[in-house]
Design a protein around this motif. Structure first.
Motif, mmCIF file in Angstrom:
data_model
loop_
_atom_site.group_PDB
_atom_site.id
_atom_site.type_symbol
_atom_site.label_atom_id
_atom_site.label_comp_id
_atom_site.label_asym_id
_atom_site.label_seq_id
_atom_site.Cartn_x
_atom_site.Cartn_y
_atom_site.Cartn_z
ATOM 1 N N ASP A 1 0.832 -1.207 0.000
ATOM 2 C CA ASP A 1 0.000 0.000 0.000
ATOM 3 C C ASP A 1 0.867 1.258 0.000
ATOM 4 N N HIS B 1 1.301 3.937 -3.116
ATOM 5 C CA HIS B 1 0.978 5.356 -2.917
ATOM 6 C C HIS B 1 2.160 6.237 -3.322
ATOM 7 N N TYR C 1 1.800 8.946 -6.198
ATOM 8 C CA TYR C 1 2.056 10.349 -5.854
ATOM 9 C C TYR C 1 3.129 10.929 -6.773
ATOM 10 N N LEU D 1 -7.641 3.753 -5.488
ATOM 11 C CA LEU D 1 -8.116 3.035 -4.301
ATOM 12 C C LEU D 1 -9.628 3.155 -4.167
ATOM 13 N N TYR E 1 -5.303 8.720 -4.492
ATOM 14 C CA TYR E 1 -6.325 7.909 -3.835
ATOM 15 C C TYR E 1 -7.437 7.469 -4.780
#
Length: 134
Positions: A13, A17, A21, A123, A120
């Motif tokens: 995770d 990310h 990013y 997700l 996000y």
């Protein structure tokens, strides 16, 4: 789920990310024609995130406990400290983006919000697709 699987999932995770990013920052700089500033901008963003993460480390257990209590929680100084550090972090991130994109503070704030929130989206889509039975 055993502890090793949970740890592996958490590492995956975090890694995803970071990649997302960095990808959002790269895409934004590329669209703005400032692709050559990616390394410096990403390094600055990840660096300040690390510093602010370390600043938050001492109060993290109290914040986790606060979240567990939910509506019954009483805000202590740790919550106000976290809010202040979060705002300070946002200002520093926006200032980095202002320099990288050569834009006004307001536009830099919008770019910062987009760069923080866009990773996000995958997700949210994954959760929506798996919860709807698709």
């Amino acid at each position: 789920v055993d502890e090793a699987t949970s740890l592996l999932r958490n590492v995956a995770d975090i890694a995803s990310h970071i990649v997302l990013y960095a990808g959002v920052i790269w895409a934004a700089l590329n669209l703005a024609g400032k692709r050559e500033r990616f390394r410096q901008t990403a390094t600055a963003q990840f660096g300040i995130n690390a510093v602010f993460g370390l600043i938050m480390l001492p109060v993290t257990p109290a914040l986790v406990e606060l979240m567990r209590k939910g509506r019954d929680a009483q805000f202590g100084w740790e919550a106000y400290f976290a809010i202040a550090v979060g705002l300070w972090s946002f200002v520093v991130m926006a200032r980095i983006m202002q320099e990288a994109f050569e834009v006004t503070a307001g536009k830099a704030a919008m770019i910062t919000i987009a760069c923080v929130l866009l990773p996000y989206v995958p997700l949210f889509l994954l959760v929506a697709l798996t919860s709807s039975g698709a």
